[in-house]
Design an enzyme around this catalytic site. Structure first.
Site, PDB file in Angstrom:
ATOM      1  N   TRP A  94       9.110  -3.675  -8.462  1.00  0.00           N
ATOM      2  CA  TRP A  94       9.953  -4.282  -6.730  1.00  0.00           C
ATOM      3  C   TRP A  94      11.225  -4.949  -8.089  1.00  0.00           C
ATOM      4  O   TRP A  94      12.384  -4.600  -8.423  1.00  0.00           O
ATOM      5  CB  TRP A  94       9.743  -5.185  -6.812  1.00  0.00           C
TER       6      TRP A  94
ATOM      7  N   LYS B  33       7.086 -10.487  -0.100  1.00  0.00           N
ATOM      8  CA  LYS B  33       6.678 -10.736   1.285  1.00  0.00           C
ATOM      9  C   LYS B  33       4.954 -11.197   0.803  1.00  0.00           C
ATOM     10  O   LYS B  33       4.475 -11.039   0.090  1.00  0.00           O
ATOM     11  CB  LYS B  33       7.162  -9.542   1.770  1.00  0.00           C
TER      12      LYS B  33
ATOM     13  N   LYS C 279       2.174  -5.387   7.881  1.00  0.00           N
ATOM     14  CA  LYS C 279       2.596  -4.282   7.705  1.00  0.00           C
ATOM     15  C   LYS C 279       1.196  -2.976   6.679  1.00  0.00           C
ATOM     16  O   LYS C 279       0.868  -1.917   6.733  1.00  0.00           O
ATOM     17  CB  LYS C 279       4.001  -3.284   7.897  1.00  0.00           C
TER      18      LYS C 279
ATOM     19  N   ASP D 159       9.584   0.069   8.067  1.00  0.00           N
ATOM     20  CA  ASP D 159       9.085  -0.042   7.175  1.00  0.00           C
ATOM     21  C   ASP D 159       7.393  -0.362   7.108  1.00  0.00           C
ATOM     22  O   ASP D 159       6.544   0.202   6.294  1.00  0.00           O
ATOM     23  CB  ASP D 159       9.081  -1.461   6.932  1.00  0.00           C
TER      24      ASP D 159
ATOM     25  N   THR E 127       5.050   2.349   4.840  1.00  0.00           N
ATOM     26  CA  THR E 127       4.193   2.339   4.395  1.00  0.00           C
ATOM     27  C   THR E 127       2.723   2.597   5.151  1.00  0.00           C
ATOM     28  O   THR E 127       1.774   2.896   3.949  1.00  0.00           O
ATOM     29  CB  THR E 127       3.570   0.712   4.518  1.00  0.00           C
TER      30      THR E 127
ATOM     31  N   SER F 225       2.658   3.749  -1.516  1.00  0.00           N
ATOM     32  CA  SER F 225       2.324   2.964  -0.303  1.00  0.00           C
ATOM     33  C   SER F 225       0.677   2.468  -1.245  1.00  0.00           C
ATOM     34  O   SER F 225      -0.122   3.230  -0.963  1.00  0.00           O
ATOM     35  CB  SER F 225       2.128   2.975   0.997  1.00  0.00           C
ATOM     36  N   ARG F 226       0.436   1.327  -1.463  1.00  0.00           N
ATOM     37  CA  ARG F 226      -1.346   0.998  -2.385  1.00  0.00           C
ATOM     38  C   ARG F 226      -1.799   0.275  -1.544  1.00  0.00           C
ATOM     39  O   ARG F 226      -3.013   0.616  -1.560  1.00  0.00           O
ATOM     40  CB  ARG F 226      -0.892  -0.538  -3.528  1.00  0.00           C
ATOM     41  N   ASN F 227      -1.257  -0.027  -0.232  1.00  0.00           N
ATOM     42  CA  ASN F 227      -2.185  -0.679   0.557  1.00  0.00           C
ATOM     43  C   ASN F 227      -3.191   0.997   1.395  1.00  0.00           C
ATOM     44  O   ASN F 227      -3.854   0.718   1.884  1.00  0.00           O
ATOM     45  CB  ASN F 227      -1.372  -1.631   2.157  1.00  0.00           C
TER      46      ASN F 227
ATOM     47  N   VAL G 217      -0.760  -5.051  -6.460  1.00  0.00           N
ATOM     48  CA  VAL G 217      -1.696  -5.692  -5.800  1.00  0.00           C
ATOM     49  C   VAL G 217      -1.568  -5.287  -4.794  1.00  0.00           C
ATOM     50  O   VAL G 217      -0.333  -4.953  -4.030  1.00  0.00           O
ATOM     51  CB  VAL G 217      -0.998  -7.468  -5.547  1.00  0.00           C
TER      52      VAL G 217
ATOM     53  N   GLU H 215      -1.149  -6.230  -1.499  1.00  0.00           N
ATOM     54  CA  GLU H 215      -1.064  -7.523  -0.226  1.00  0.00           C
ATOM     55  C   GLU H 215      -1.549  -7.489   0.555  1.00  0.00           C
ATOM     56  O   GLU H 215      -1.884  -9.132   1.351  1.00  0.00           O
ATOM     57  CB  GLU H 215       0.271  -7.359  -0.465  1.00  0.00           C
TER      58      GLU H 215
END
Length: 279
Positions: free
Chosen positions: A12, A106, A133, A186, A190, A196-198, A221, A223
């Site tokens: 980012w 965020k 999210k 968003d 996501t 998307s990491r999550n 990370v 988040e």
């Protein structure tokens, strides 16, 4: 032309630095990882976090926060939420007087439960949407990994938006914010985007991998892993139930399997969509 410090050399922060450089600004991209910054200087590309995007000539990577911030006319903060407080405190002590700081982070800070900024039109709506999210995206990854199909995914995203909206509005946010790009848009991205990491963490959890094993293979990370408990604490403070977040925290803590968590969500009694506190 401005001299802009971008704090955070992840995907980012690098993207923001490149964009600002393309606009003609002199950009100092700060990162704490000396090896990463050395690679940025040599390759003129963030091969770790944003491969394929060249750094324009006006972007100058550095590990010195003094060099980044000392002459800045604007500071953009793009570090993970749990590191924001320490980085900003350090930068404020160095930056020229009255230089504006823009938060591009965020999430929710552990302990204080504070969001990342206090300067947008609907802080609660934007920041709670941007934080929660990520938790729903972990659940979306589990749904995908378990092969539950598009109907289950649509139901999860829909219920996730309701959950996020109820907490945000209880904190003073506006429903129309959550219905827009910073909420629904968003959330959908996501939960379904391949980058998307999550979501990827959820997929791996659904495959039966341990969280420690997953995290050892991740550079960036996710988040949602850190946000879930803070969100539950906020929900308790405001009297708002967060069933998806509760189940994902149980999975993160290792006290419930992903399959059991999804089953628990599916078996919840139906309630009215108009109920402002329960979902």
């Amino acid at each position: 032309m401005h001299t802009i410090a971008v704090l955070g050399a992840g995907s980012w922060g690098t993207a923001l630095a490149v964009h600002l450089g393309r606009l003609g600004h002199d950009v100092r991209l700060w990162g704490r990882d000396a090896a990463l910054v050395a690679r940025l200087v040599e390759a003129r590309e963030n091969t770790d976090y944003l491969p394929g995007v060249a750094l324009v000539e006006s972007v100058h990577p550095t590990t010195s926060i003094e060099d980044a911030v000392g002459a800045a006319t604007l500071v953009v903060v793009a570090v993970p939420s749990q590191g924001l407080r320490a980085v900003v405190h350090q930068a404020v002590a160095i930056a020229p007087a009255a230089v504006p700081f823009v938060s591009a982070a965020k999430g929710l800070e552990h302990g204080t439960l504070f969001p990342m900024s206090q300067a947008t039109d609907d802080v609660a709506g934007v920041e709670i949407g941007g934080a929660l999210k990520n938790v729903v995206a972990i659940a979306a990854g589990v749904v995908e990994s378990l092969g539950l199909g598009h109907n289950a995914m649509a139901a999860l995203i829909t219920r996730g938006l309701v959950e996020i909206s109820r907490l945000a509005t209880a904190m003073g946010g506006r429903p129309d914010t959550l219905a827009g790009l910073s909420g629904l848009g968003d959330l959908v991205l996501t939960c379904t985007g391949h980058r998307s990491r999550n979501r990827q963490v959820g997929i791996e959890l659904g495959r039966g991998r341990s969280l420690d094993d997953i995290l050892r293979g991740q550079r960036m990370v996710a988040e949602g892993l850190r946000t879930a408990q803070a969100a539950l604490d906020l929900g308790a403070r405001h009297g708002v139930e967060l069933p998806i977040t509760e189940q994902m925290q149980a999975v993160i803590d290792g006290v419930r399997t992903p399959q059991a968590a999804l089953t628990e969500l599916m078996l919840r009694p139906q309630k009215s969509e108009a109920d402002a506190r329960r979902s």
